[in-house]
Scaffold this motif. Structure first.
Motif, PDB file in Angstrom:
ATOM      1  N   ASP A  13       0.827  -1.216   0.000  1.00  0.00           N
ATOM      2  CA  ASP A  13       0.000   0.000   0.000  1.00  0.00           C
ATOM      3  C   ASP A  13       0.859   1.261   0.000  1.00  0.00           C
ATOM      4  N   GLU A  14       1.909   1.278   0.827  1.00  0.00           N
ATOM      5  CA  GLU A  14       2.796   2.445   0.873  1.00  0.00           C
ATOM      6  C   GLU A  14       3.519   2.641  -0.461  1.00  0.00           C
ATOM      7  N   CYS A  15       3.962   1.546  -1.057  1.00  0.00           N
ATOM      8  CA  CYS A  15       4.640   1.633  -2.362  1.00  0.00           C
ATOM      9  C   CYS A  15       3.706   2.208  -3.424  1.00  0.00           C
ATOM     10  N   LEU A  16       2.482   1.726  -3.453  1.00  0.00           N
ATOM     11  CA  LEU A  16       1.545   2.196  -4.476  1.00  0.00           C
ATOM     12  C   LEU A  16       1.129   3.650  -4.239  1.00  0.00           C
ATOM     13  N   ARG A  17       1.001   4.047  -2.971  1.00  0.00           N
ATOM     14  CA  ARG A  17       0.705   5.462  -2.675  1.00  0.00           C
ATOM     15  C   ARG A  17       1.872   6.352  -3.080  1.00  0.00           C
ATOM     16  N   CYS A  18       3.084   5.891  -2.810  1.00  0.00           N
ATOM     17  CA  CYS A  18       4.260   6.674  -3.179  1.00  0.00           C
ATOM     18  C   CYS A  18       4.376   6.776  -4.701  1.00  0.00           C
ATOM     19  N   TYR A  19       4.151   5.663  -5.392  1.00  0.00           N
ATOM     20  CA  TYR A  19       4.146   5.663  -6.853  1.00  0.00           C
ATOM     21  C   TYR A  19       3.164   6.714  -7.380  1.00  0.00           C
ATOM     22  N   GLN A  20       1.952   6.670  -6.861  1.00  0.00           N
ATOM     23  CA  GLN A  20       0.911   7.598  -7.309  1.00  0.00           C
ATOM     24  C   GLN A  20       1.292   9.048  -7.004  1.00  0.00           C
ATOM     25  N   THR A  21       1.821   9.294  -5.820  1.00  0.00           N
ATOM     26  CA  THR A  21       2.183  10.651  -5.426  1.00  0.00           C
ATOM     27  C   THR A  21       3.329  11.184  -6.274  1.00  0.00           C
ATOM     28  N   CYS A  22       4.369  10.385  -6.473  1.00  0.00           N
ATOM     29  CA  CYS A  22       5.520  10.844  -7.271  1.00  0.00           C
ATOM     30  C   CYS A  22       5.109  11.159  -8.711  1.00  0.00           C
ATOM     31  N   ILE A  23       4.328  10.281  -9.300  1.00  0.00           N
ATOM     32  CA  ILE A  23       3.887  10.522 -10.678  1.00  0.00           C
ATOM     33  C   ILE A  23       3.021  11.773 -10.744  1.00  0.00           C
ATOM     34  N   ALA A  24       2.061  11.895  -9.850  1.00  0.00           N
ATOM     35  CA  ALA A  24       1.158  13.044  -9.869  1.00  0.00           C
ATOM     36  C   ALA A  24       1.910  14.352  -9.620  1.00  0.00           C
ATOM     37  N   MET A  25       2.813  14.347  -8.644  1.00  0.00           N
ATOM     38  CA  MET A  25       3.573  15.576  -8.343  1.00  0.00           C
ATOM     39  C   MET A  25       4.482  15.947  -9.509  1.00  0.00           C
ATOM     40  N   ALA A  26       5.130  14.963 -10.092  1.00  0.00           N
ATOM     41  CA  ALA A  26       6.030  15.246 -11.209  1.00  0.00           C
ATOM     42  C   ALA A  26       5.267  15.790 -12.412  1.00  0.00           C
ATOM     43  N   MET A  27       4.175  15.128 -12.756  1.00  0.00           N
ATOM     44  CA  MET A  27       3.441  15.501 -13.962  1.00  0.00           C
ATOM     45  C   MET A  27       2.588  16.749 -13.785  1.00  0.00           C
ATOM     46  N   ASN A  28       2.243  17.074 -12.588  1.00  0.00           N
ATOM     47  CA  ASN A  28       1.409  18.245 -12.351  1.00  0.00           C
ATOM     48  C   ASN A  28       2.215  19.372 -11.709  1.00  0.00           C
ATOM     49  N   HIS A  29       2.577  19.214 -10.466  1.00  0.00           N
ATOM     50  CA  HIS A  29       3.261  20.296  -9.748  1.00  0.00           C
ATOM     51  C   HIS A  29       4.605  20.662 -10.387  1.00  0.00           C
ATOM     52  N   CYS A  30       5.471  19.672 -10.596  1.00  0.00           N
ATOM     53  CA  CYS A  30       6.820  19.973 -11.095  1.00  0.00           C
ATOM     54  C   CYS A  30       6.796  20.577 -12.498  1.00  0.00           C
ATOM     55  N   LEU A  31       6.028  19.991 -13.381  1.00  0.00           N
ATOM     56  CA  LEU A  31       5.964  20.522 -14.744  1.00  0.00           C
ATOM     57  C   LEU A  31       5.378  21.931 -14.763  1.00  0.00           C
ATOM     58  N   GLU A  32       4.419  22.191 -13.896  1.00  0.00           N
ATOM     59  CA  GLU A  32       3.824  23.533 -13.831  1.00  0.00           C
ATOM     60  C   GLU A  32       4.783  24.540 -13.196  1.00  0.00           C
ATOM     61  N   ALA A  33       5.502  24.116 -12.162  1.00  0.00           N
ATOM     62  CA  ALA A  33       6.418  25.021 -11.451  1.00  0.00           C
ATOM     63  C   ALA A  33       7.641  25.343 -12.297  1.00  0.00           C
ATOM     64  N   GLY A  34       8.127  24.357 -13.038  1.00  0.00           N
ATOM     65  CA  GLY A  34       9.303  24.566 -13.863  1.00  0.00           C
ATOM     66  C   GLY A  34      10.552  24.800 -13.026  1.00  0.00           C
ATOM     67  N   GLY A  35      11.536  25.418 -13.627  1.00  0.00           N
ATOM     68  CA  GLY A  35      12.773  25.737 -12.915  1.00  0.00           C
ATOM     69  C   GLY A  35      13.434  24.512 -12.322  1.00  0.00           C
ATOM     70  N   ARG A  36      13.831  24.639 -11.051  1.00  0.00           N
ATOM     71  CA  ARG A  36      14.531  23.548 -10.362  1.00  0.00           C
ATOM     72  C   ARG A  36      13.678  22.280 -10.256  1.00  0.00           C
ATOM     73  N   HIS A  37      12.350  22.437 -10.302  1.00  0.00           N
ATOM     74  CA  HIS A  37      11.462  21.277 -10.204  1.00  0.00           C
ATOM     75  C   HIS A  37      11.613  20.327 -11.397  1.00  0.00           C
ATOM     76  N   VAL A  38      12.048  20.843 -12.517  1.00  0.00           N
ATOM     77  CA  VAL A  38      12.198  19.990 -13.705  1.00  0.00           C
ATOM     78  C   VAL A  38      13.652  19.819 -14.128  1.00  0.00           C
TER      79      VAL A  38
END
Length: 112
Positions: A13-38
């Motif tokens: 469960d922890e692995c799958l939650r982490c998988y989901q969080t990392c993908i979502a943060m990378a594809m949404n937050h990081c790509l939108e924030a740009g700069g050091r996030h990407v």
């Protein structure tokens, strides 16, 4: 089929939650924030973390003893990802999930 222990289910469960969080943060937050996030080092680490989490969950679900190796590697990568996320704005959720997954994977790698 061997039943999945409660400690293994927790790790899955922890692995799958982490998988989901990392993908979502990378594809949404990081790509939108740009700069050091990407920046490649951080972004690749997030993708590696997500994939290692998914792989570790998969190994536990299929019931092979090699999950101890994948869980050990997953814990290491999750901790690195959490440290990288700590350096960036808005990444607290990702860092928290990575550390939770790392803790669970370390217990599983140690034979819990």
């Amino acid at each position: 089929m061997n039943p999945i222990s409660s400690s293994m289910q927790l790790c899955i469960d922890e692995c799958l939650r982490c998988y989901q969080t990392c993908i979502a943060m990378a594809m949404n937050h990081c790509l939108e924030a740009g700069g050091r996030h990407v920046e490649p080092e951080h972004f690749r680490l997030m993708m590696a973390c997500a994939e290692m989490c998914r792989t570790s969950a998969h190994f536990m679900l299929i019931g092979v003893p090699h999950h101890r190796h994948t869980c050990a590697d997953c814990a290491t990568i999750c901790r690195q990802c959490a440290d990288s996320c700590d350096e960036l704005d808005g990444m607290d959720e990702c860092a928290t999930m990575c550390r939770r997954c790392a803790d669970a994977c370390e217990r599983m790698a140690d034979g819990a």
